[in-house]
Design a protein around this motif. Structure first.
Motif, PDB file in Angstrom:
ATOM      1  N   ASP A  28       0.848  -1.181   0.000  1.00 12.70           N
ATOM      2  CA  ASP A  28       0.000   0.000   0.000  1.00 12.70           C
ATOM      3  C   ASP A  28       0.891   1.240   0.000  1.00 12.70           C
ATOM      4  O   ASP A  28       2.081   1.156  -0.276  1.00 12.70           O
ATOM      5  CB  ASP A  28      -0.945  -0.028   1.208  1.00 12.70           C
ATOM      6  N   ASP A  61      -2.823  -1.968  -3.460  1.00 12.46           N
ATOM      7  CA  ASP A  61      -3.646  -0.811  -3.792  1.00 12.46           C
ATOM      8  C   ASP A  61      -2.821   0.154  -4.630  1.00 12.46           C
ATOM      9  O   ASP A  61      -1.763  -0.218  -5.150  1.00 12.46           O
ATOM     10  CB  ASP A  61      -4.245  -0.157  -2.534  1.00 12.46           C
ATOM     11  N   ILE A  94      -6.319  -7.351  -9.714  1.00 12.52           N
ATOM     12  CA  ILE A  94      -6.127  -5.903  -9.589  1.00 12.52           C
ATOM     13  C   ILE A  94      -5.258  -5.383 -10.737  1.00 12.52           C
ATOM     14  O   ILE A  94      -5.576  -4.355 -11.339  1.00 12.52           O
ATOM     15  CB  ILE A  94      -5.517  -5.546  -8.222  1.00 12.52           C
TER      16      ILE A  94
END
Length: 125
Positions: A28, A61, A94
């Protein structure tokens, strides 16, 4: 996990002319800030060819994606080759969603020659 423990870490080794970086945990924004300089130093001081192993990444992310893109840029600047070992289905999904799966050379496992050399290095006293 205590407040002092980070949710990510890395392990590295060099085999032949290739730096292998195993990323673990949650990639992240904090991971990008903390791991980014370490990864860039490895790329800058070591061989130009890099394999990023994503198999132990549990979360990805925008910060983690920024880390991957920054490594790609660093390696390309040095004229090297960056390869990613696919992560979990969630991580691969993702990368597909943000249309980056085609922007990297993706592998299912560590190339045999690198794995064999790494095994030999671990066996040598």
């Amino acid at each position: 996990m205590s407040a002092d423990e980070l949710a990510f870490w890395l392990r590295t080794r060099t085999v032949g002319g290739t730096v292998i970086i195993e990323l673990h945990g949650e990639l992240d924004m904090l991971a990008h800030r903390e791991l980014g300089p370490r990864v860039h130093a490895l790329v800058r001081l070591s061989a130009a060819d890099v394999v990023l192993d994503l198999r132990a990444v549990t979360f990805l992310d925008a910060g983690g994606i920024r880390l991957l893109l920054a490594v790609r840029e660093h390696v390309a600047y040095r004229g090297g080759v960056l390869r990613l070992i696919r992560g979990t289905p969630r991580v691969s999904h993702i990368l597909r969603i943000v249309r980056l799966d085609g922007s990297f050379t993706m592998l299912d496992a560590l190339p045999r020659a690198l794995a064999d050399d790494a095994d030999q290095a671990h066996r040598t006293p």
